[in-house]
Design a protein around this motif. Structure first.
Motif, mmCIF file in Angstrom:
data_model
loop_
_atom_site.group_PDB
_atom_site.id
_atom_site.type_symbol
_atom_site.label_atom_id
_atom_site.label_comp_id
_atom_site.label_asym_id
_atom_site.label_seq_id
_atom_site.Cartn_x
_atom_site.Cartn_y
_atom_site.Cartn_z
ATOM 1 N N PRO A 228 0.789 -0.993 0.100
ATOM 2 C CA PRO A 228 -0.552 -0.113 0.059
ATOM 3 C C PRO A 228 0.647 1.669 -0.058
ATOM 4 O O PRO A 228 1.861 1.163 0.915
ATOM 5 C CB PRO A 228 -0.445 -0.401 1.430
ATOM 6 N N PRO A 229 0.484 1.941 -1.247
ATOM 7 C CA PRO A 229 1.777 3.272 -1.297
ATOM 8 C C PRO A 229 1.951 4.391 0.252
ATOM 9 O O PRO A 229 3.172 4.462 1.107
ATOM 10 C CB PRO A 229 0.890 4.568 -2.047
ATOM 11 N N VAL A 230 0.317 4.141 0.711
ATOM 12 C CA VAL A 230 1.074 4.888 2.700
ATOM 13 C C VAL A 230 1.903 4.354 3.486
ATOM 14 O O VAL A 230 2.319 4.837 4.141
ATOM 15 C CB VAL A 230 -0.443 4.605 2.897
ATOM 16 N N GLU A 231 2.203 2.498 3.103
ATOM 17 C CA GLU A 231 2.938 2.155 4.245
ATOM 18 C C GLU A 231 4.336 2.453 3.710
ATOM 19 O O GLU A 231 5.341 2.898 4.670
ATOM 20 C CB GLU A 231 2.845 0.930 4.340
ATOM 21 N N VAL A 232 4.713 3.461 2.665
ATOM 22 C CA VAL A 232 6.153 3.235 2.067
ATOM 23 C C VAL A 232 6.404 4.790 2.524
ATOM 24 O O VAL A 232 7.349 4.412 2.531
ATOM 25 C CB VAL A 232 5.850 2.454 0.485
ATOM 26 N N ALA A 233 5.153 5.060 1.933
ATOM 27 C CA ALA A 233 5.685 6.952 2.579
ATOM 28 C C ALA A 233 5.295 7.078 4.291
ATOM 29 O O ALA A 233 6.490 7.413 4.364
ATOM 30 C CB ALA A 233 4.013 7.600 2.626
ATOM 31 N N ILE A 234 4.575 6.033 5.200
ATOM 32 C CA ILE A 234 5.391 6.349 6.678
ATOM 33 C C ILE A 234 6.711 5.513 6.524
ATOM 34 O O ILE A 234 7.766 5.796 7.897
ATOM 35 C CB ILE A 234 4.272 5.144 7.125
ATOM 36 N N PHE A 235 7.165 4.554 6.044
ATOM 37 C CA PHE A 235 8.088 3.414 5.666
ATOM 38 C C PHE A 235 9.416 4.269 6.096
ATOM 39 O O PHE A 235 10.886 4.857 6.404
ATOM 40 C CB PHE A 235 8.142 2.236 4.964
ATOM 41 N N GLY A 236 9.230 5.296 4.338
ATOM 42 C CA GLY A 236 10.328 6.616 4.611
ATOM 43 C C GLY A 236 10.904 7.603 5.418
ATOM 44 O O GLY A 236 11.410 7.992 5.617
ATOM 45 N N VAL A 237 9.222 8.774 5.966
ATOM 46 C CA VAL A 237 9.293 9.882 6.820
ATOM 47 C C VAL A 237 9.974 8.557 8.182
ATOM 48 O O VAL A 237 10.912 8.832 8.296
ATOM 49 C CB VAL A 237 7.872 9.820 7.222
ATOM 50 N N VAL A 238 9.118 7.553 8.527
ATOM 51 C CA VAL A 238 9.912 6.663 9.992
ATOM 52 C C VAL A 238 11.562 6.671 9.245
ATOM 53 O O VAL A 238 12.524 6.863 10.148
ATOM 54 C CB VAL A 238 9.430 5.629 10.486
ATOM 55 N N LEU A 239 11.949 6.034 9.128
ATOM 56 C CA LEU A 239 13.044 5.694 8.490
ATOM 57 C C LEU A 239 14.860 6.867 8.656
ATOM 58 O O LEU A 239 14.942 7.448 9.199
ATOM 59 C CB LEU A 239 13.907 5.073 7.170
ATOM 60 N N SER A 240 13.916 8.280 7.466
ATOM 61 C CA SER A 240 14.467 9.718 7.732
ATOM 62 C C SER A 240 14.597 10.026 9.314
ATOM 63 O O SER A 240 15.200 10.709 9.929
ATOM 64 C CB SER A 240 13.471 10.643 6.828
ATOM 65 N N ILE A 241 13.582 9.854 9.864
ATOM 66 C CA ILE A 241 13.560 10.903 11.348
ATOM 67 C C ILE A 241 14.771 9.727 11.960
ATOM 68 O O ILE A 241 15.649 10.496 13.074
ATOM 69 C CB ILE A 241 12.265 10.101 12.116
ATOM 70 N N MET A 242 14.310 8.365 11.815
ATOM 71 C CA MET A 242 15.780 7.545 12.827
ATOM 72 C C MET A 242 17.183 7.806 12.170
ATOM 73 O O MET A 242 18.209 7.240 13.308
ATOM 74 C CB MET A 242 15.237 5.873 12.296
ATOM 75 N N ALA A 243 17.068 8.234 10.847
ATOM 76 C CA ALA A 243 18.447 8.352 10.035
ATOM 77 C C ALA A 243 18.882 9.996 11.675
ATOM 78 O O ALA A 243 20.275 9.693 11.870
ATOM 79 C CB ALA A 243 18.317 8.773 8.805
ATOM 80 N N VAL A 244 18.265 10.267 11.694
ATOM 81 C CA VAL A 244 18.688 11.643 12.281
ATOM 82 C C VAL A 244 18.719 11.564 13.523
ATOM 83 O O VAL A 244 20.064 11.846 14.186
ATOM 84 C CB VAL A 244 17.384 12.597 12.385
ATOM 85 N N MET A 245 18.011 10.923 14.073
ATOM 86 C CA MET A 245 18.041 10.467 15.044
ATOM 87 C C MET A 245 19.046 9.320 16.267
ATOM 88 O O MET A 245 20.235 10.032 16.698
ATOM 89 C CB MET A 245 16.791 9.306 16.251
ATOM 90 N N VAL A 246 19.783 8.538 15.247
ATOM 91 C CA VAL A 246 21.117 7.954 14.878
ATOM 92 C C VAL A 246 22.011 8.685 15.033
ATOM 93 O O VAL A 246 23.632 8.192 15.545
ATOM 94 C CB VAL A 246 20.911 6.306 13.347
ATOM 95 N N LEU A 247 22.297 9.545 13.961
ATOM 96 C CA LEU A 247 23.691 9.726 13.636
ATOM 97 C C LEU A 247 23.842 11.137 14.778
ATOM 98 O O LEU A 247 25.350 11.675 15.151
ATOM 99 C CB LEU A 247 23.111 10.889 12.029
ATOM 100 N N VAL A 248 22.922 11.399 15.346
ATOM 101 C CA VAL A 248 22.792 12.692 16.349
ATOM 102 C C VAL A 248 23.114 11.997 17.515
ATOM 103 O O VAL A 248 24.519 12.539 18.513
ATOM 104 C CB VAL A 248 21.433 13.838 16.826
ATOM 105 N N ALA A 249 22.867 11.099 18.346
ATOM 106 C CA ALA A 249 22.674 9.730 19.232
ATOM 107 C C ALA A 249 24.656 8.800 19.450
ATOM 108 O O ALA A 249 25.180 9.349 20.298
ATOM 109 C CB ALA A 249 22.057 9.041 19.691
ATOM 110 N N PHE A 250 25.063 9.155 18.538
ATOM 111 C CA PHE A 250 25.933 8.326 18.270
ATOM 112 C C PHE A 250 27.386 8.759 17.020
ATOM 113 O O PHE A 250 28.477 7.993 17.300
ATOM 114 C CB PHE A 250 25.917 6.554 17.931
ATOM 115 N N VAL A 251 26.978 9.810 16.577
ATOM 116 C CA VAL A 251 27.651 10.174 15.778
ATOM 117 C C VAL A 251 28.282 11.735 16.211
ATOM 118 O O VAL A 251 29.212 11.805 17.235
ATOM 119 C CB VAL A 251 27.936 9.662 14.291
#
Length: 601
Positions: free
Chosen positions: A397-420
């Motif tokens: 479903p398209p909405v699942e892919v949109a949510i998937f992309g947004v969540v990955l993008s948010i988690m990327a910032v969190m990972v880099l801020v927290a660990f890098v």
């Protein structure tokens, strides 16, 4: 005269303000403003409108919003009574919501009188979440064209699993509220363990904190199980699938935000985000269960369910999600990120930094790729090379892919801020946003310069890697950025030449369709020369040594010869050969950088 549309709009407004009330209540708690009005209620420090003070105004604002919610709920109840011909639900549920919000206000007063006892604060939050859930149910009922008198959760259906997931999340919120408002909040300075413990064995503050973490794990299992069941028995219901896909994504992010609470020592913004995500997760699950219960089970439904007892293997579903992250592009992006890190450190940086930088880079680029899949799903359906992607193929479903992309993008910032570090996180975020908003949304369908300007997004990884390894930037990473920026047009225009009918059919103004093939070949040659010249600047500025220079000249010469060959002999085969070589060129030149700087050869 009150109409059903008026009732619906009023419900939406009440739901939004109710959500705001929960968030402001969370801010009041984390800022320590719960006693900002002293032990007075409903007035504040003996005044109807108190004298300005930060903590006082926070608590006062919370009370004002609570009053607005109570007024809106009373209006909903009155409107429901006016529309009573629609069914008993339109009278009973608003009255129940009004009773809940009044009880919630009284419990708020008790919270002040007992000076924020954890048990009372927890009950206060639980009642607020129950009120929001009731509003969600009422809103969904109001937006249905008919009344469902047979609403029920059927054993073995998705609803039973969804209800279990919602119950698990509700318990998680209660344990979280109790942990946050008691001494247990500070009991565990690390994650996932707690002072060497992983399993609660008693009732100490450490055990209370660990109980909350185990509740999170069980809730995660329940939500994922409910998602699997939804895909099995509701394969034809995009609303339920979308809600459950979103719930699963938020649940995973929520666990990570909980860990950030520990890493950032209960920073206010993390704690409020934790509460907001929990509230979104809870109401999403309630909505999914409600929609399932509102759908009558017919013989046709049973037949469909029997025909889809596993619909698709989990491996196939996971493979499709992975494909939305554009794994082929990811390999090149991560290669340039790693190479820049090795060059910047003139060796191997700490493995922890390397690991988390690559994870963060993968999440950021993968998130942007998934959002791109969502936004371009209409033209992907037209082009031969993309029509079998997961969205045009109708497999996700398209909405699942949109949510998937947004969540990955948010988690990327969190990972880099927290660990890098923050600089690496900001650069990765800039690349992500540039790719989504500037290239995909703004440029791609408007101008033949889409690839030229949009190439800035794909040029960010070396800067991210350099910043991760050093915490700074310099001339060398800027030249690496420029190298990829100038390499991007000949790479993509070569593809556009032998796929020109695809882009023309989809209405994408790639250079061959707008300026013609001859001009495209000329531009490819110009940009190839600029790319090779920029690669030599890394040696001229002292960033690289002799080994790199030899490699850059050799592979750059091949790149220019192939571009010149395409210019002189315009065939699809020449364009395809240049496209394939351009990927090899980028990989080889970054490997040459590593050999030159790290091995010193």
């Amino acid at each position: 005269m009150t109409t059903l549309n008026d009732f619906r709009r009023l419900l939406i407004a009440t739901l939004i303000v109710g959500f705001l009330l929960v968030i402001v209540g969370g801010i009041v708690r984390v800022e320590g403003a719960g006693m900002g009005c002293g032990d007075d209620w409903p007035i504040c420090n003996g005044e109807v409108v108190p004298t300005f003070h930060y903590l006082t105004m926070l608590e006062y604002s919370h009370r004002v919003i609570a009053g607005i919610v109570m007024l809106l709920t009373a209006m909903v109840a009155y409107a429901g009574w006016r529309l009573r011909a629609a069914g008993r639900w339109i009278i009973a549920l608003p009255l129940l919501a009004l009773a809940l919000v009044v009880a919630q206000a009284l419990l708020g007063a008790v919270t002040v009188f007992v000076e924020l006892e954890p048990e009372i604060v927890t009950a206060h939050l639980g009642m607020a979440q129950g009120y929001l859930a009731l509003l969600v149910v009422l809103t969904l009922l109001a937006y249905r064209e008919r009344t469902y008198g047979d609403m029920r959760i059927r054993a073995g259906s998705f609803g039973a699993y969804g209800l279990a997931a919602a119950a698990g999340v509700f318990v998680l919120m209660l344990t979280g509220a109790y942990t946050a408002t008691s001494a247990a909040a500070w009991a565990c300075p690390e994650w996932p363990g707690c002072r060497g413990n992983y399993v609660p064995t008693g009732t100490t503050v450490v055990d209370i904190h660990l109980i909350h973490r185990w509740a999170a794990l069980l809730a995660l299992v329940a939500v994922i199980t409910a998602l699997v069941q939804a895909r099995r028995v509701r394969p034809d219901d995009p609303a339920i699938l979308g809600l459950m896909g979103g719930a699963a994504a938020v649940m995973i992010a929520q666990i990570f935000i909980g860990a950030m609470n520990i890493w950032f020592e209960l920073a206010s913004w993390v704690s409020v985000t934790h509460l907001g995500a929990a509230t979104i997760l809870w109401t999403t699950l309630v909505a999914a269960v409600t929609l399932d219960a509102m759908r009558p089970t017919t013989e046709a439904d049973r037949g469909k369910q029997a025909l889809h007892p596993g619909q698709r293997p989990a491996r196939a579903v996971l493979g499709d999600y992975a494909n939305t992250m554009k794994p082929g592009v990811l390999v090149l992006l991560l290669l340039t990120t790693l190479a820049a890190m090795l060059v910047a450190a003139a060796g191997l940086p700490p493995l922890r930094i390397v690991f988390w930088t690559l994870i963060g880079g993968m999440l950021s680029a993968g998130g942007a790729g998934a959002i791109n899949h969502y936004l371009d799903r209409d033209i992907d359906r037209i082009m031969s090379r993309t029509r079998n992607r997961p969205l045009p193929g109708g497999r996700i479903p398209p909405v699942e892919v949109a949510i998937f992309g947004v969540v990955l993008s948010i988690m990327a910032v969190m990972v880099l801020v927290a660990f890098v570090n923050v600089l690496a996180a900001l650069l990765a975020l800039a690349g992500n946003l540039f790719y989504v908003f500037v290239y995909t949304i703004w440029l791609k369908r408007r101008t033949p310069q889409n690839i030229v300007i949009g190439g800035a997004a794909g040029s960010m990884p070396p800067m991210v890697g350099w910043a991760a390894a050093t915490g700074t930037l310099g001339l060398s990473p800027l030249l690496m950025f420029g190298l990829i920026f100038l390499w991007t047009p000949p790479h993509f225009w070569a593809l556009a030449l032998f796929k020109r009918t695809d882009y023309a059919a989809a209405g994408v103004p790639m250079l061959p369709a707008v300026r013609g093939e001859a001009e495209t070949r000329r531009q490819i040659l110009i940009y190839t020369v600029l790319t090779v010249a920029t690669s030599l600047l890394l040696y001229a500025t002292g960033g690289m040594g002799t080994v790199y220079l030899i490699a850059a000249i050799a592979i750059g010469a091949v790149f220019m010869v192939r571009s010149l060959n395409l210019y002189r002999f315009p065939t699809d085969d020449a364009a395809r050969r240049l496209f394939l070589y351009s990927m090899q060129y980028l990989g080889i030149i970054f490997v040459a950088m590593v050999i030159d700087r790290v091995l010193g050869l």
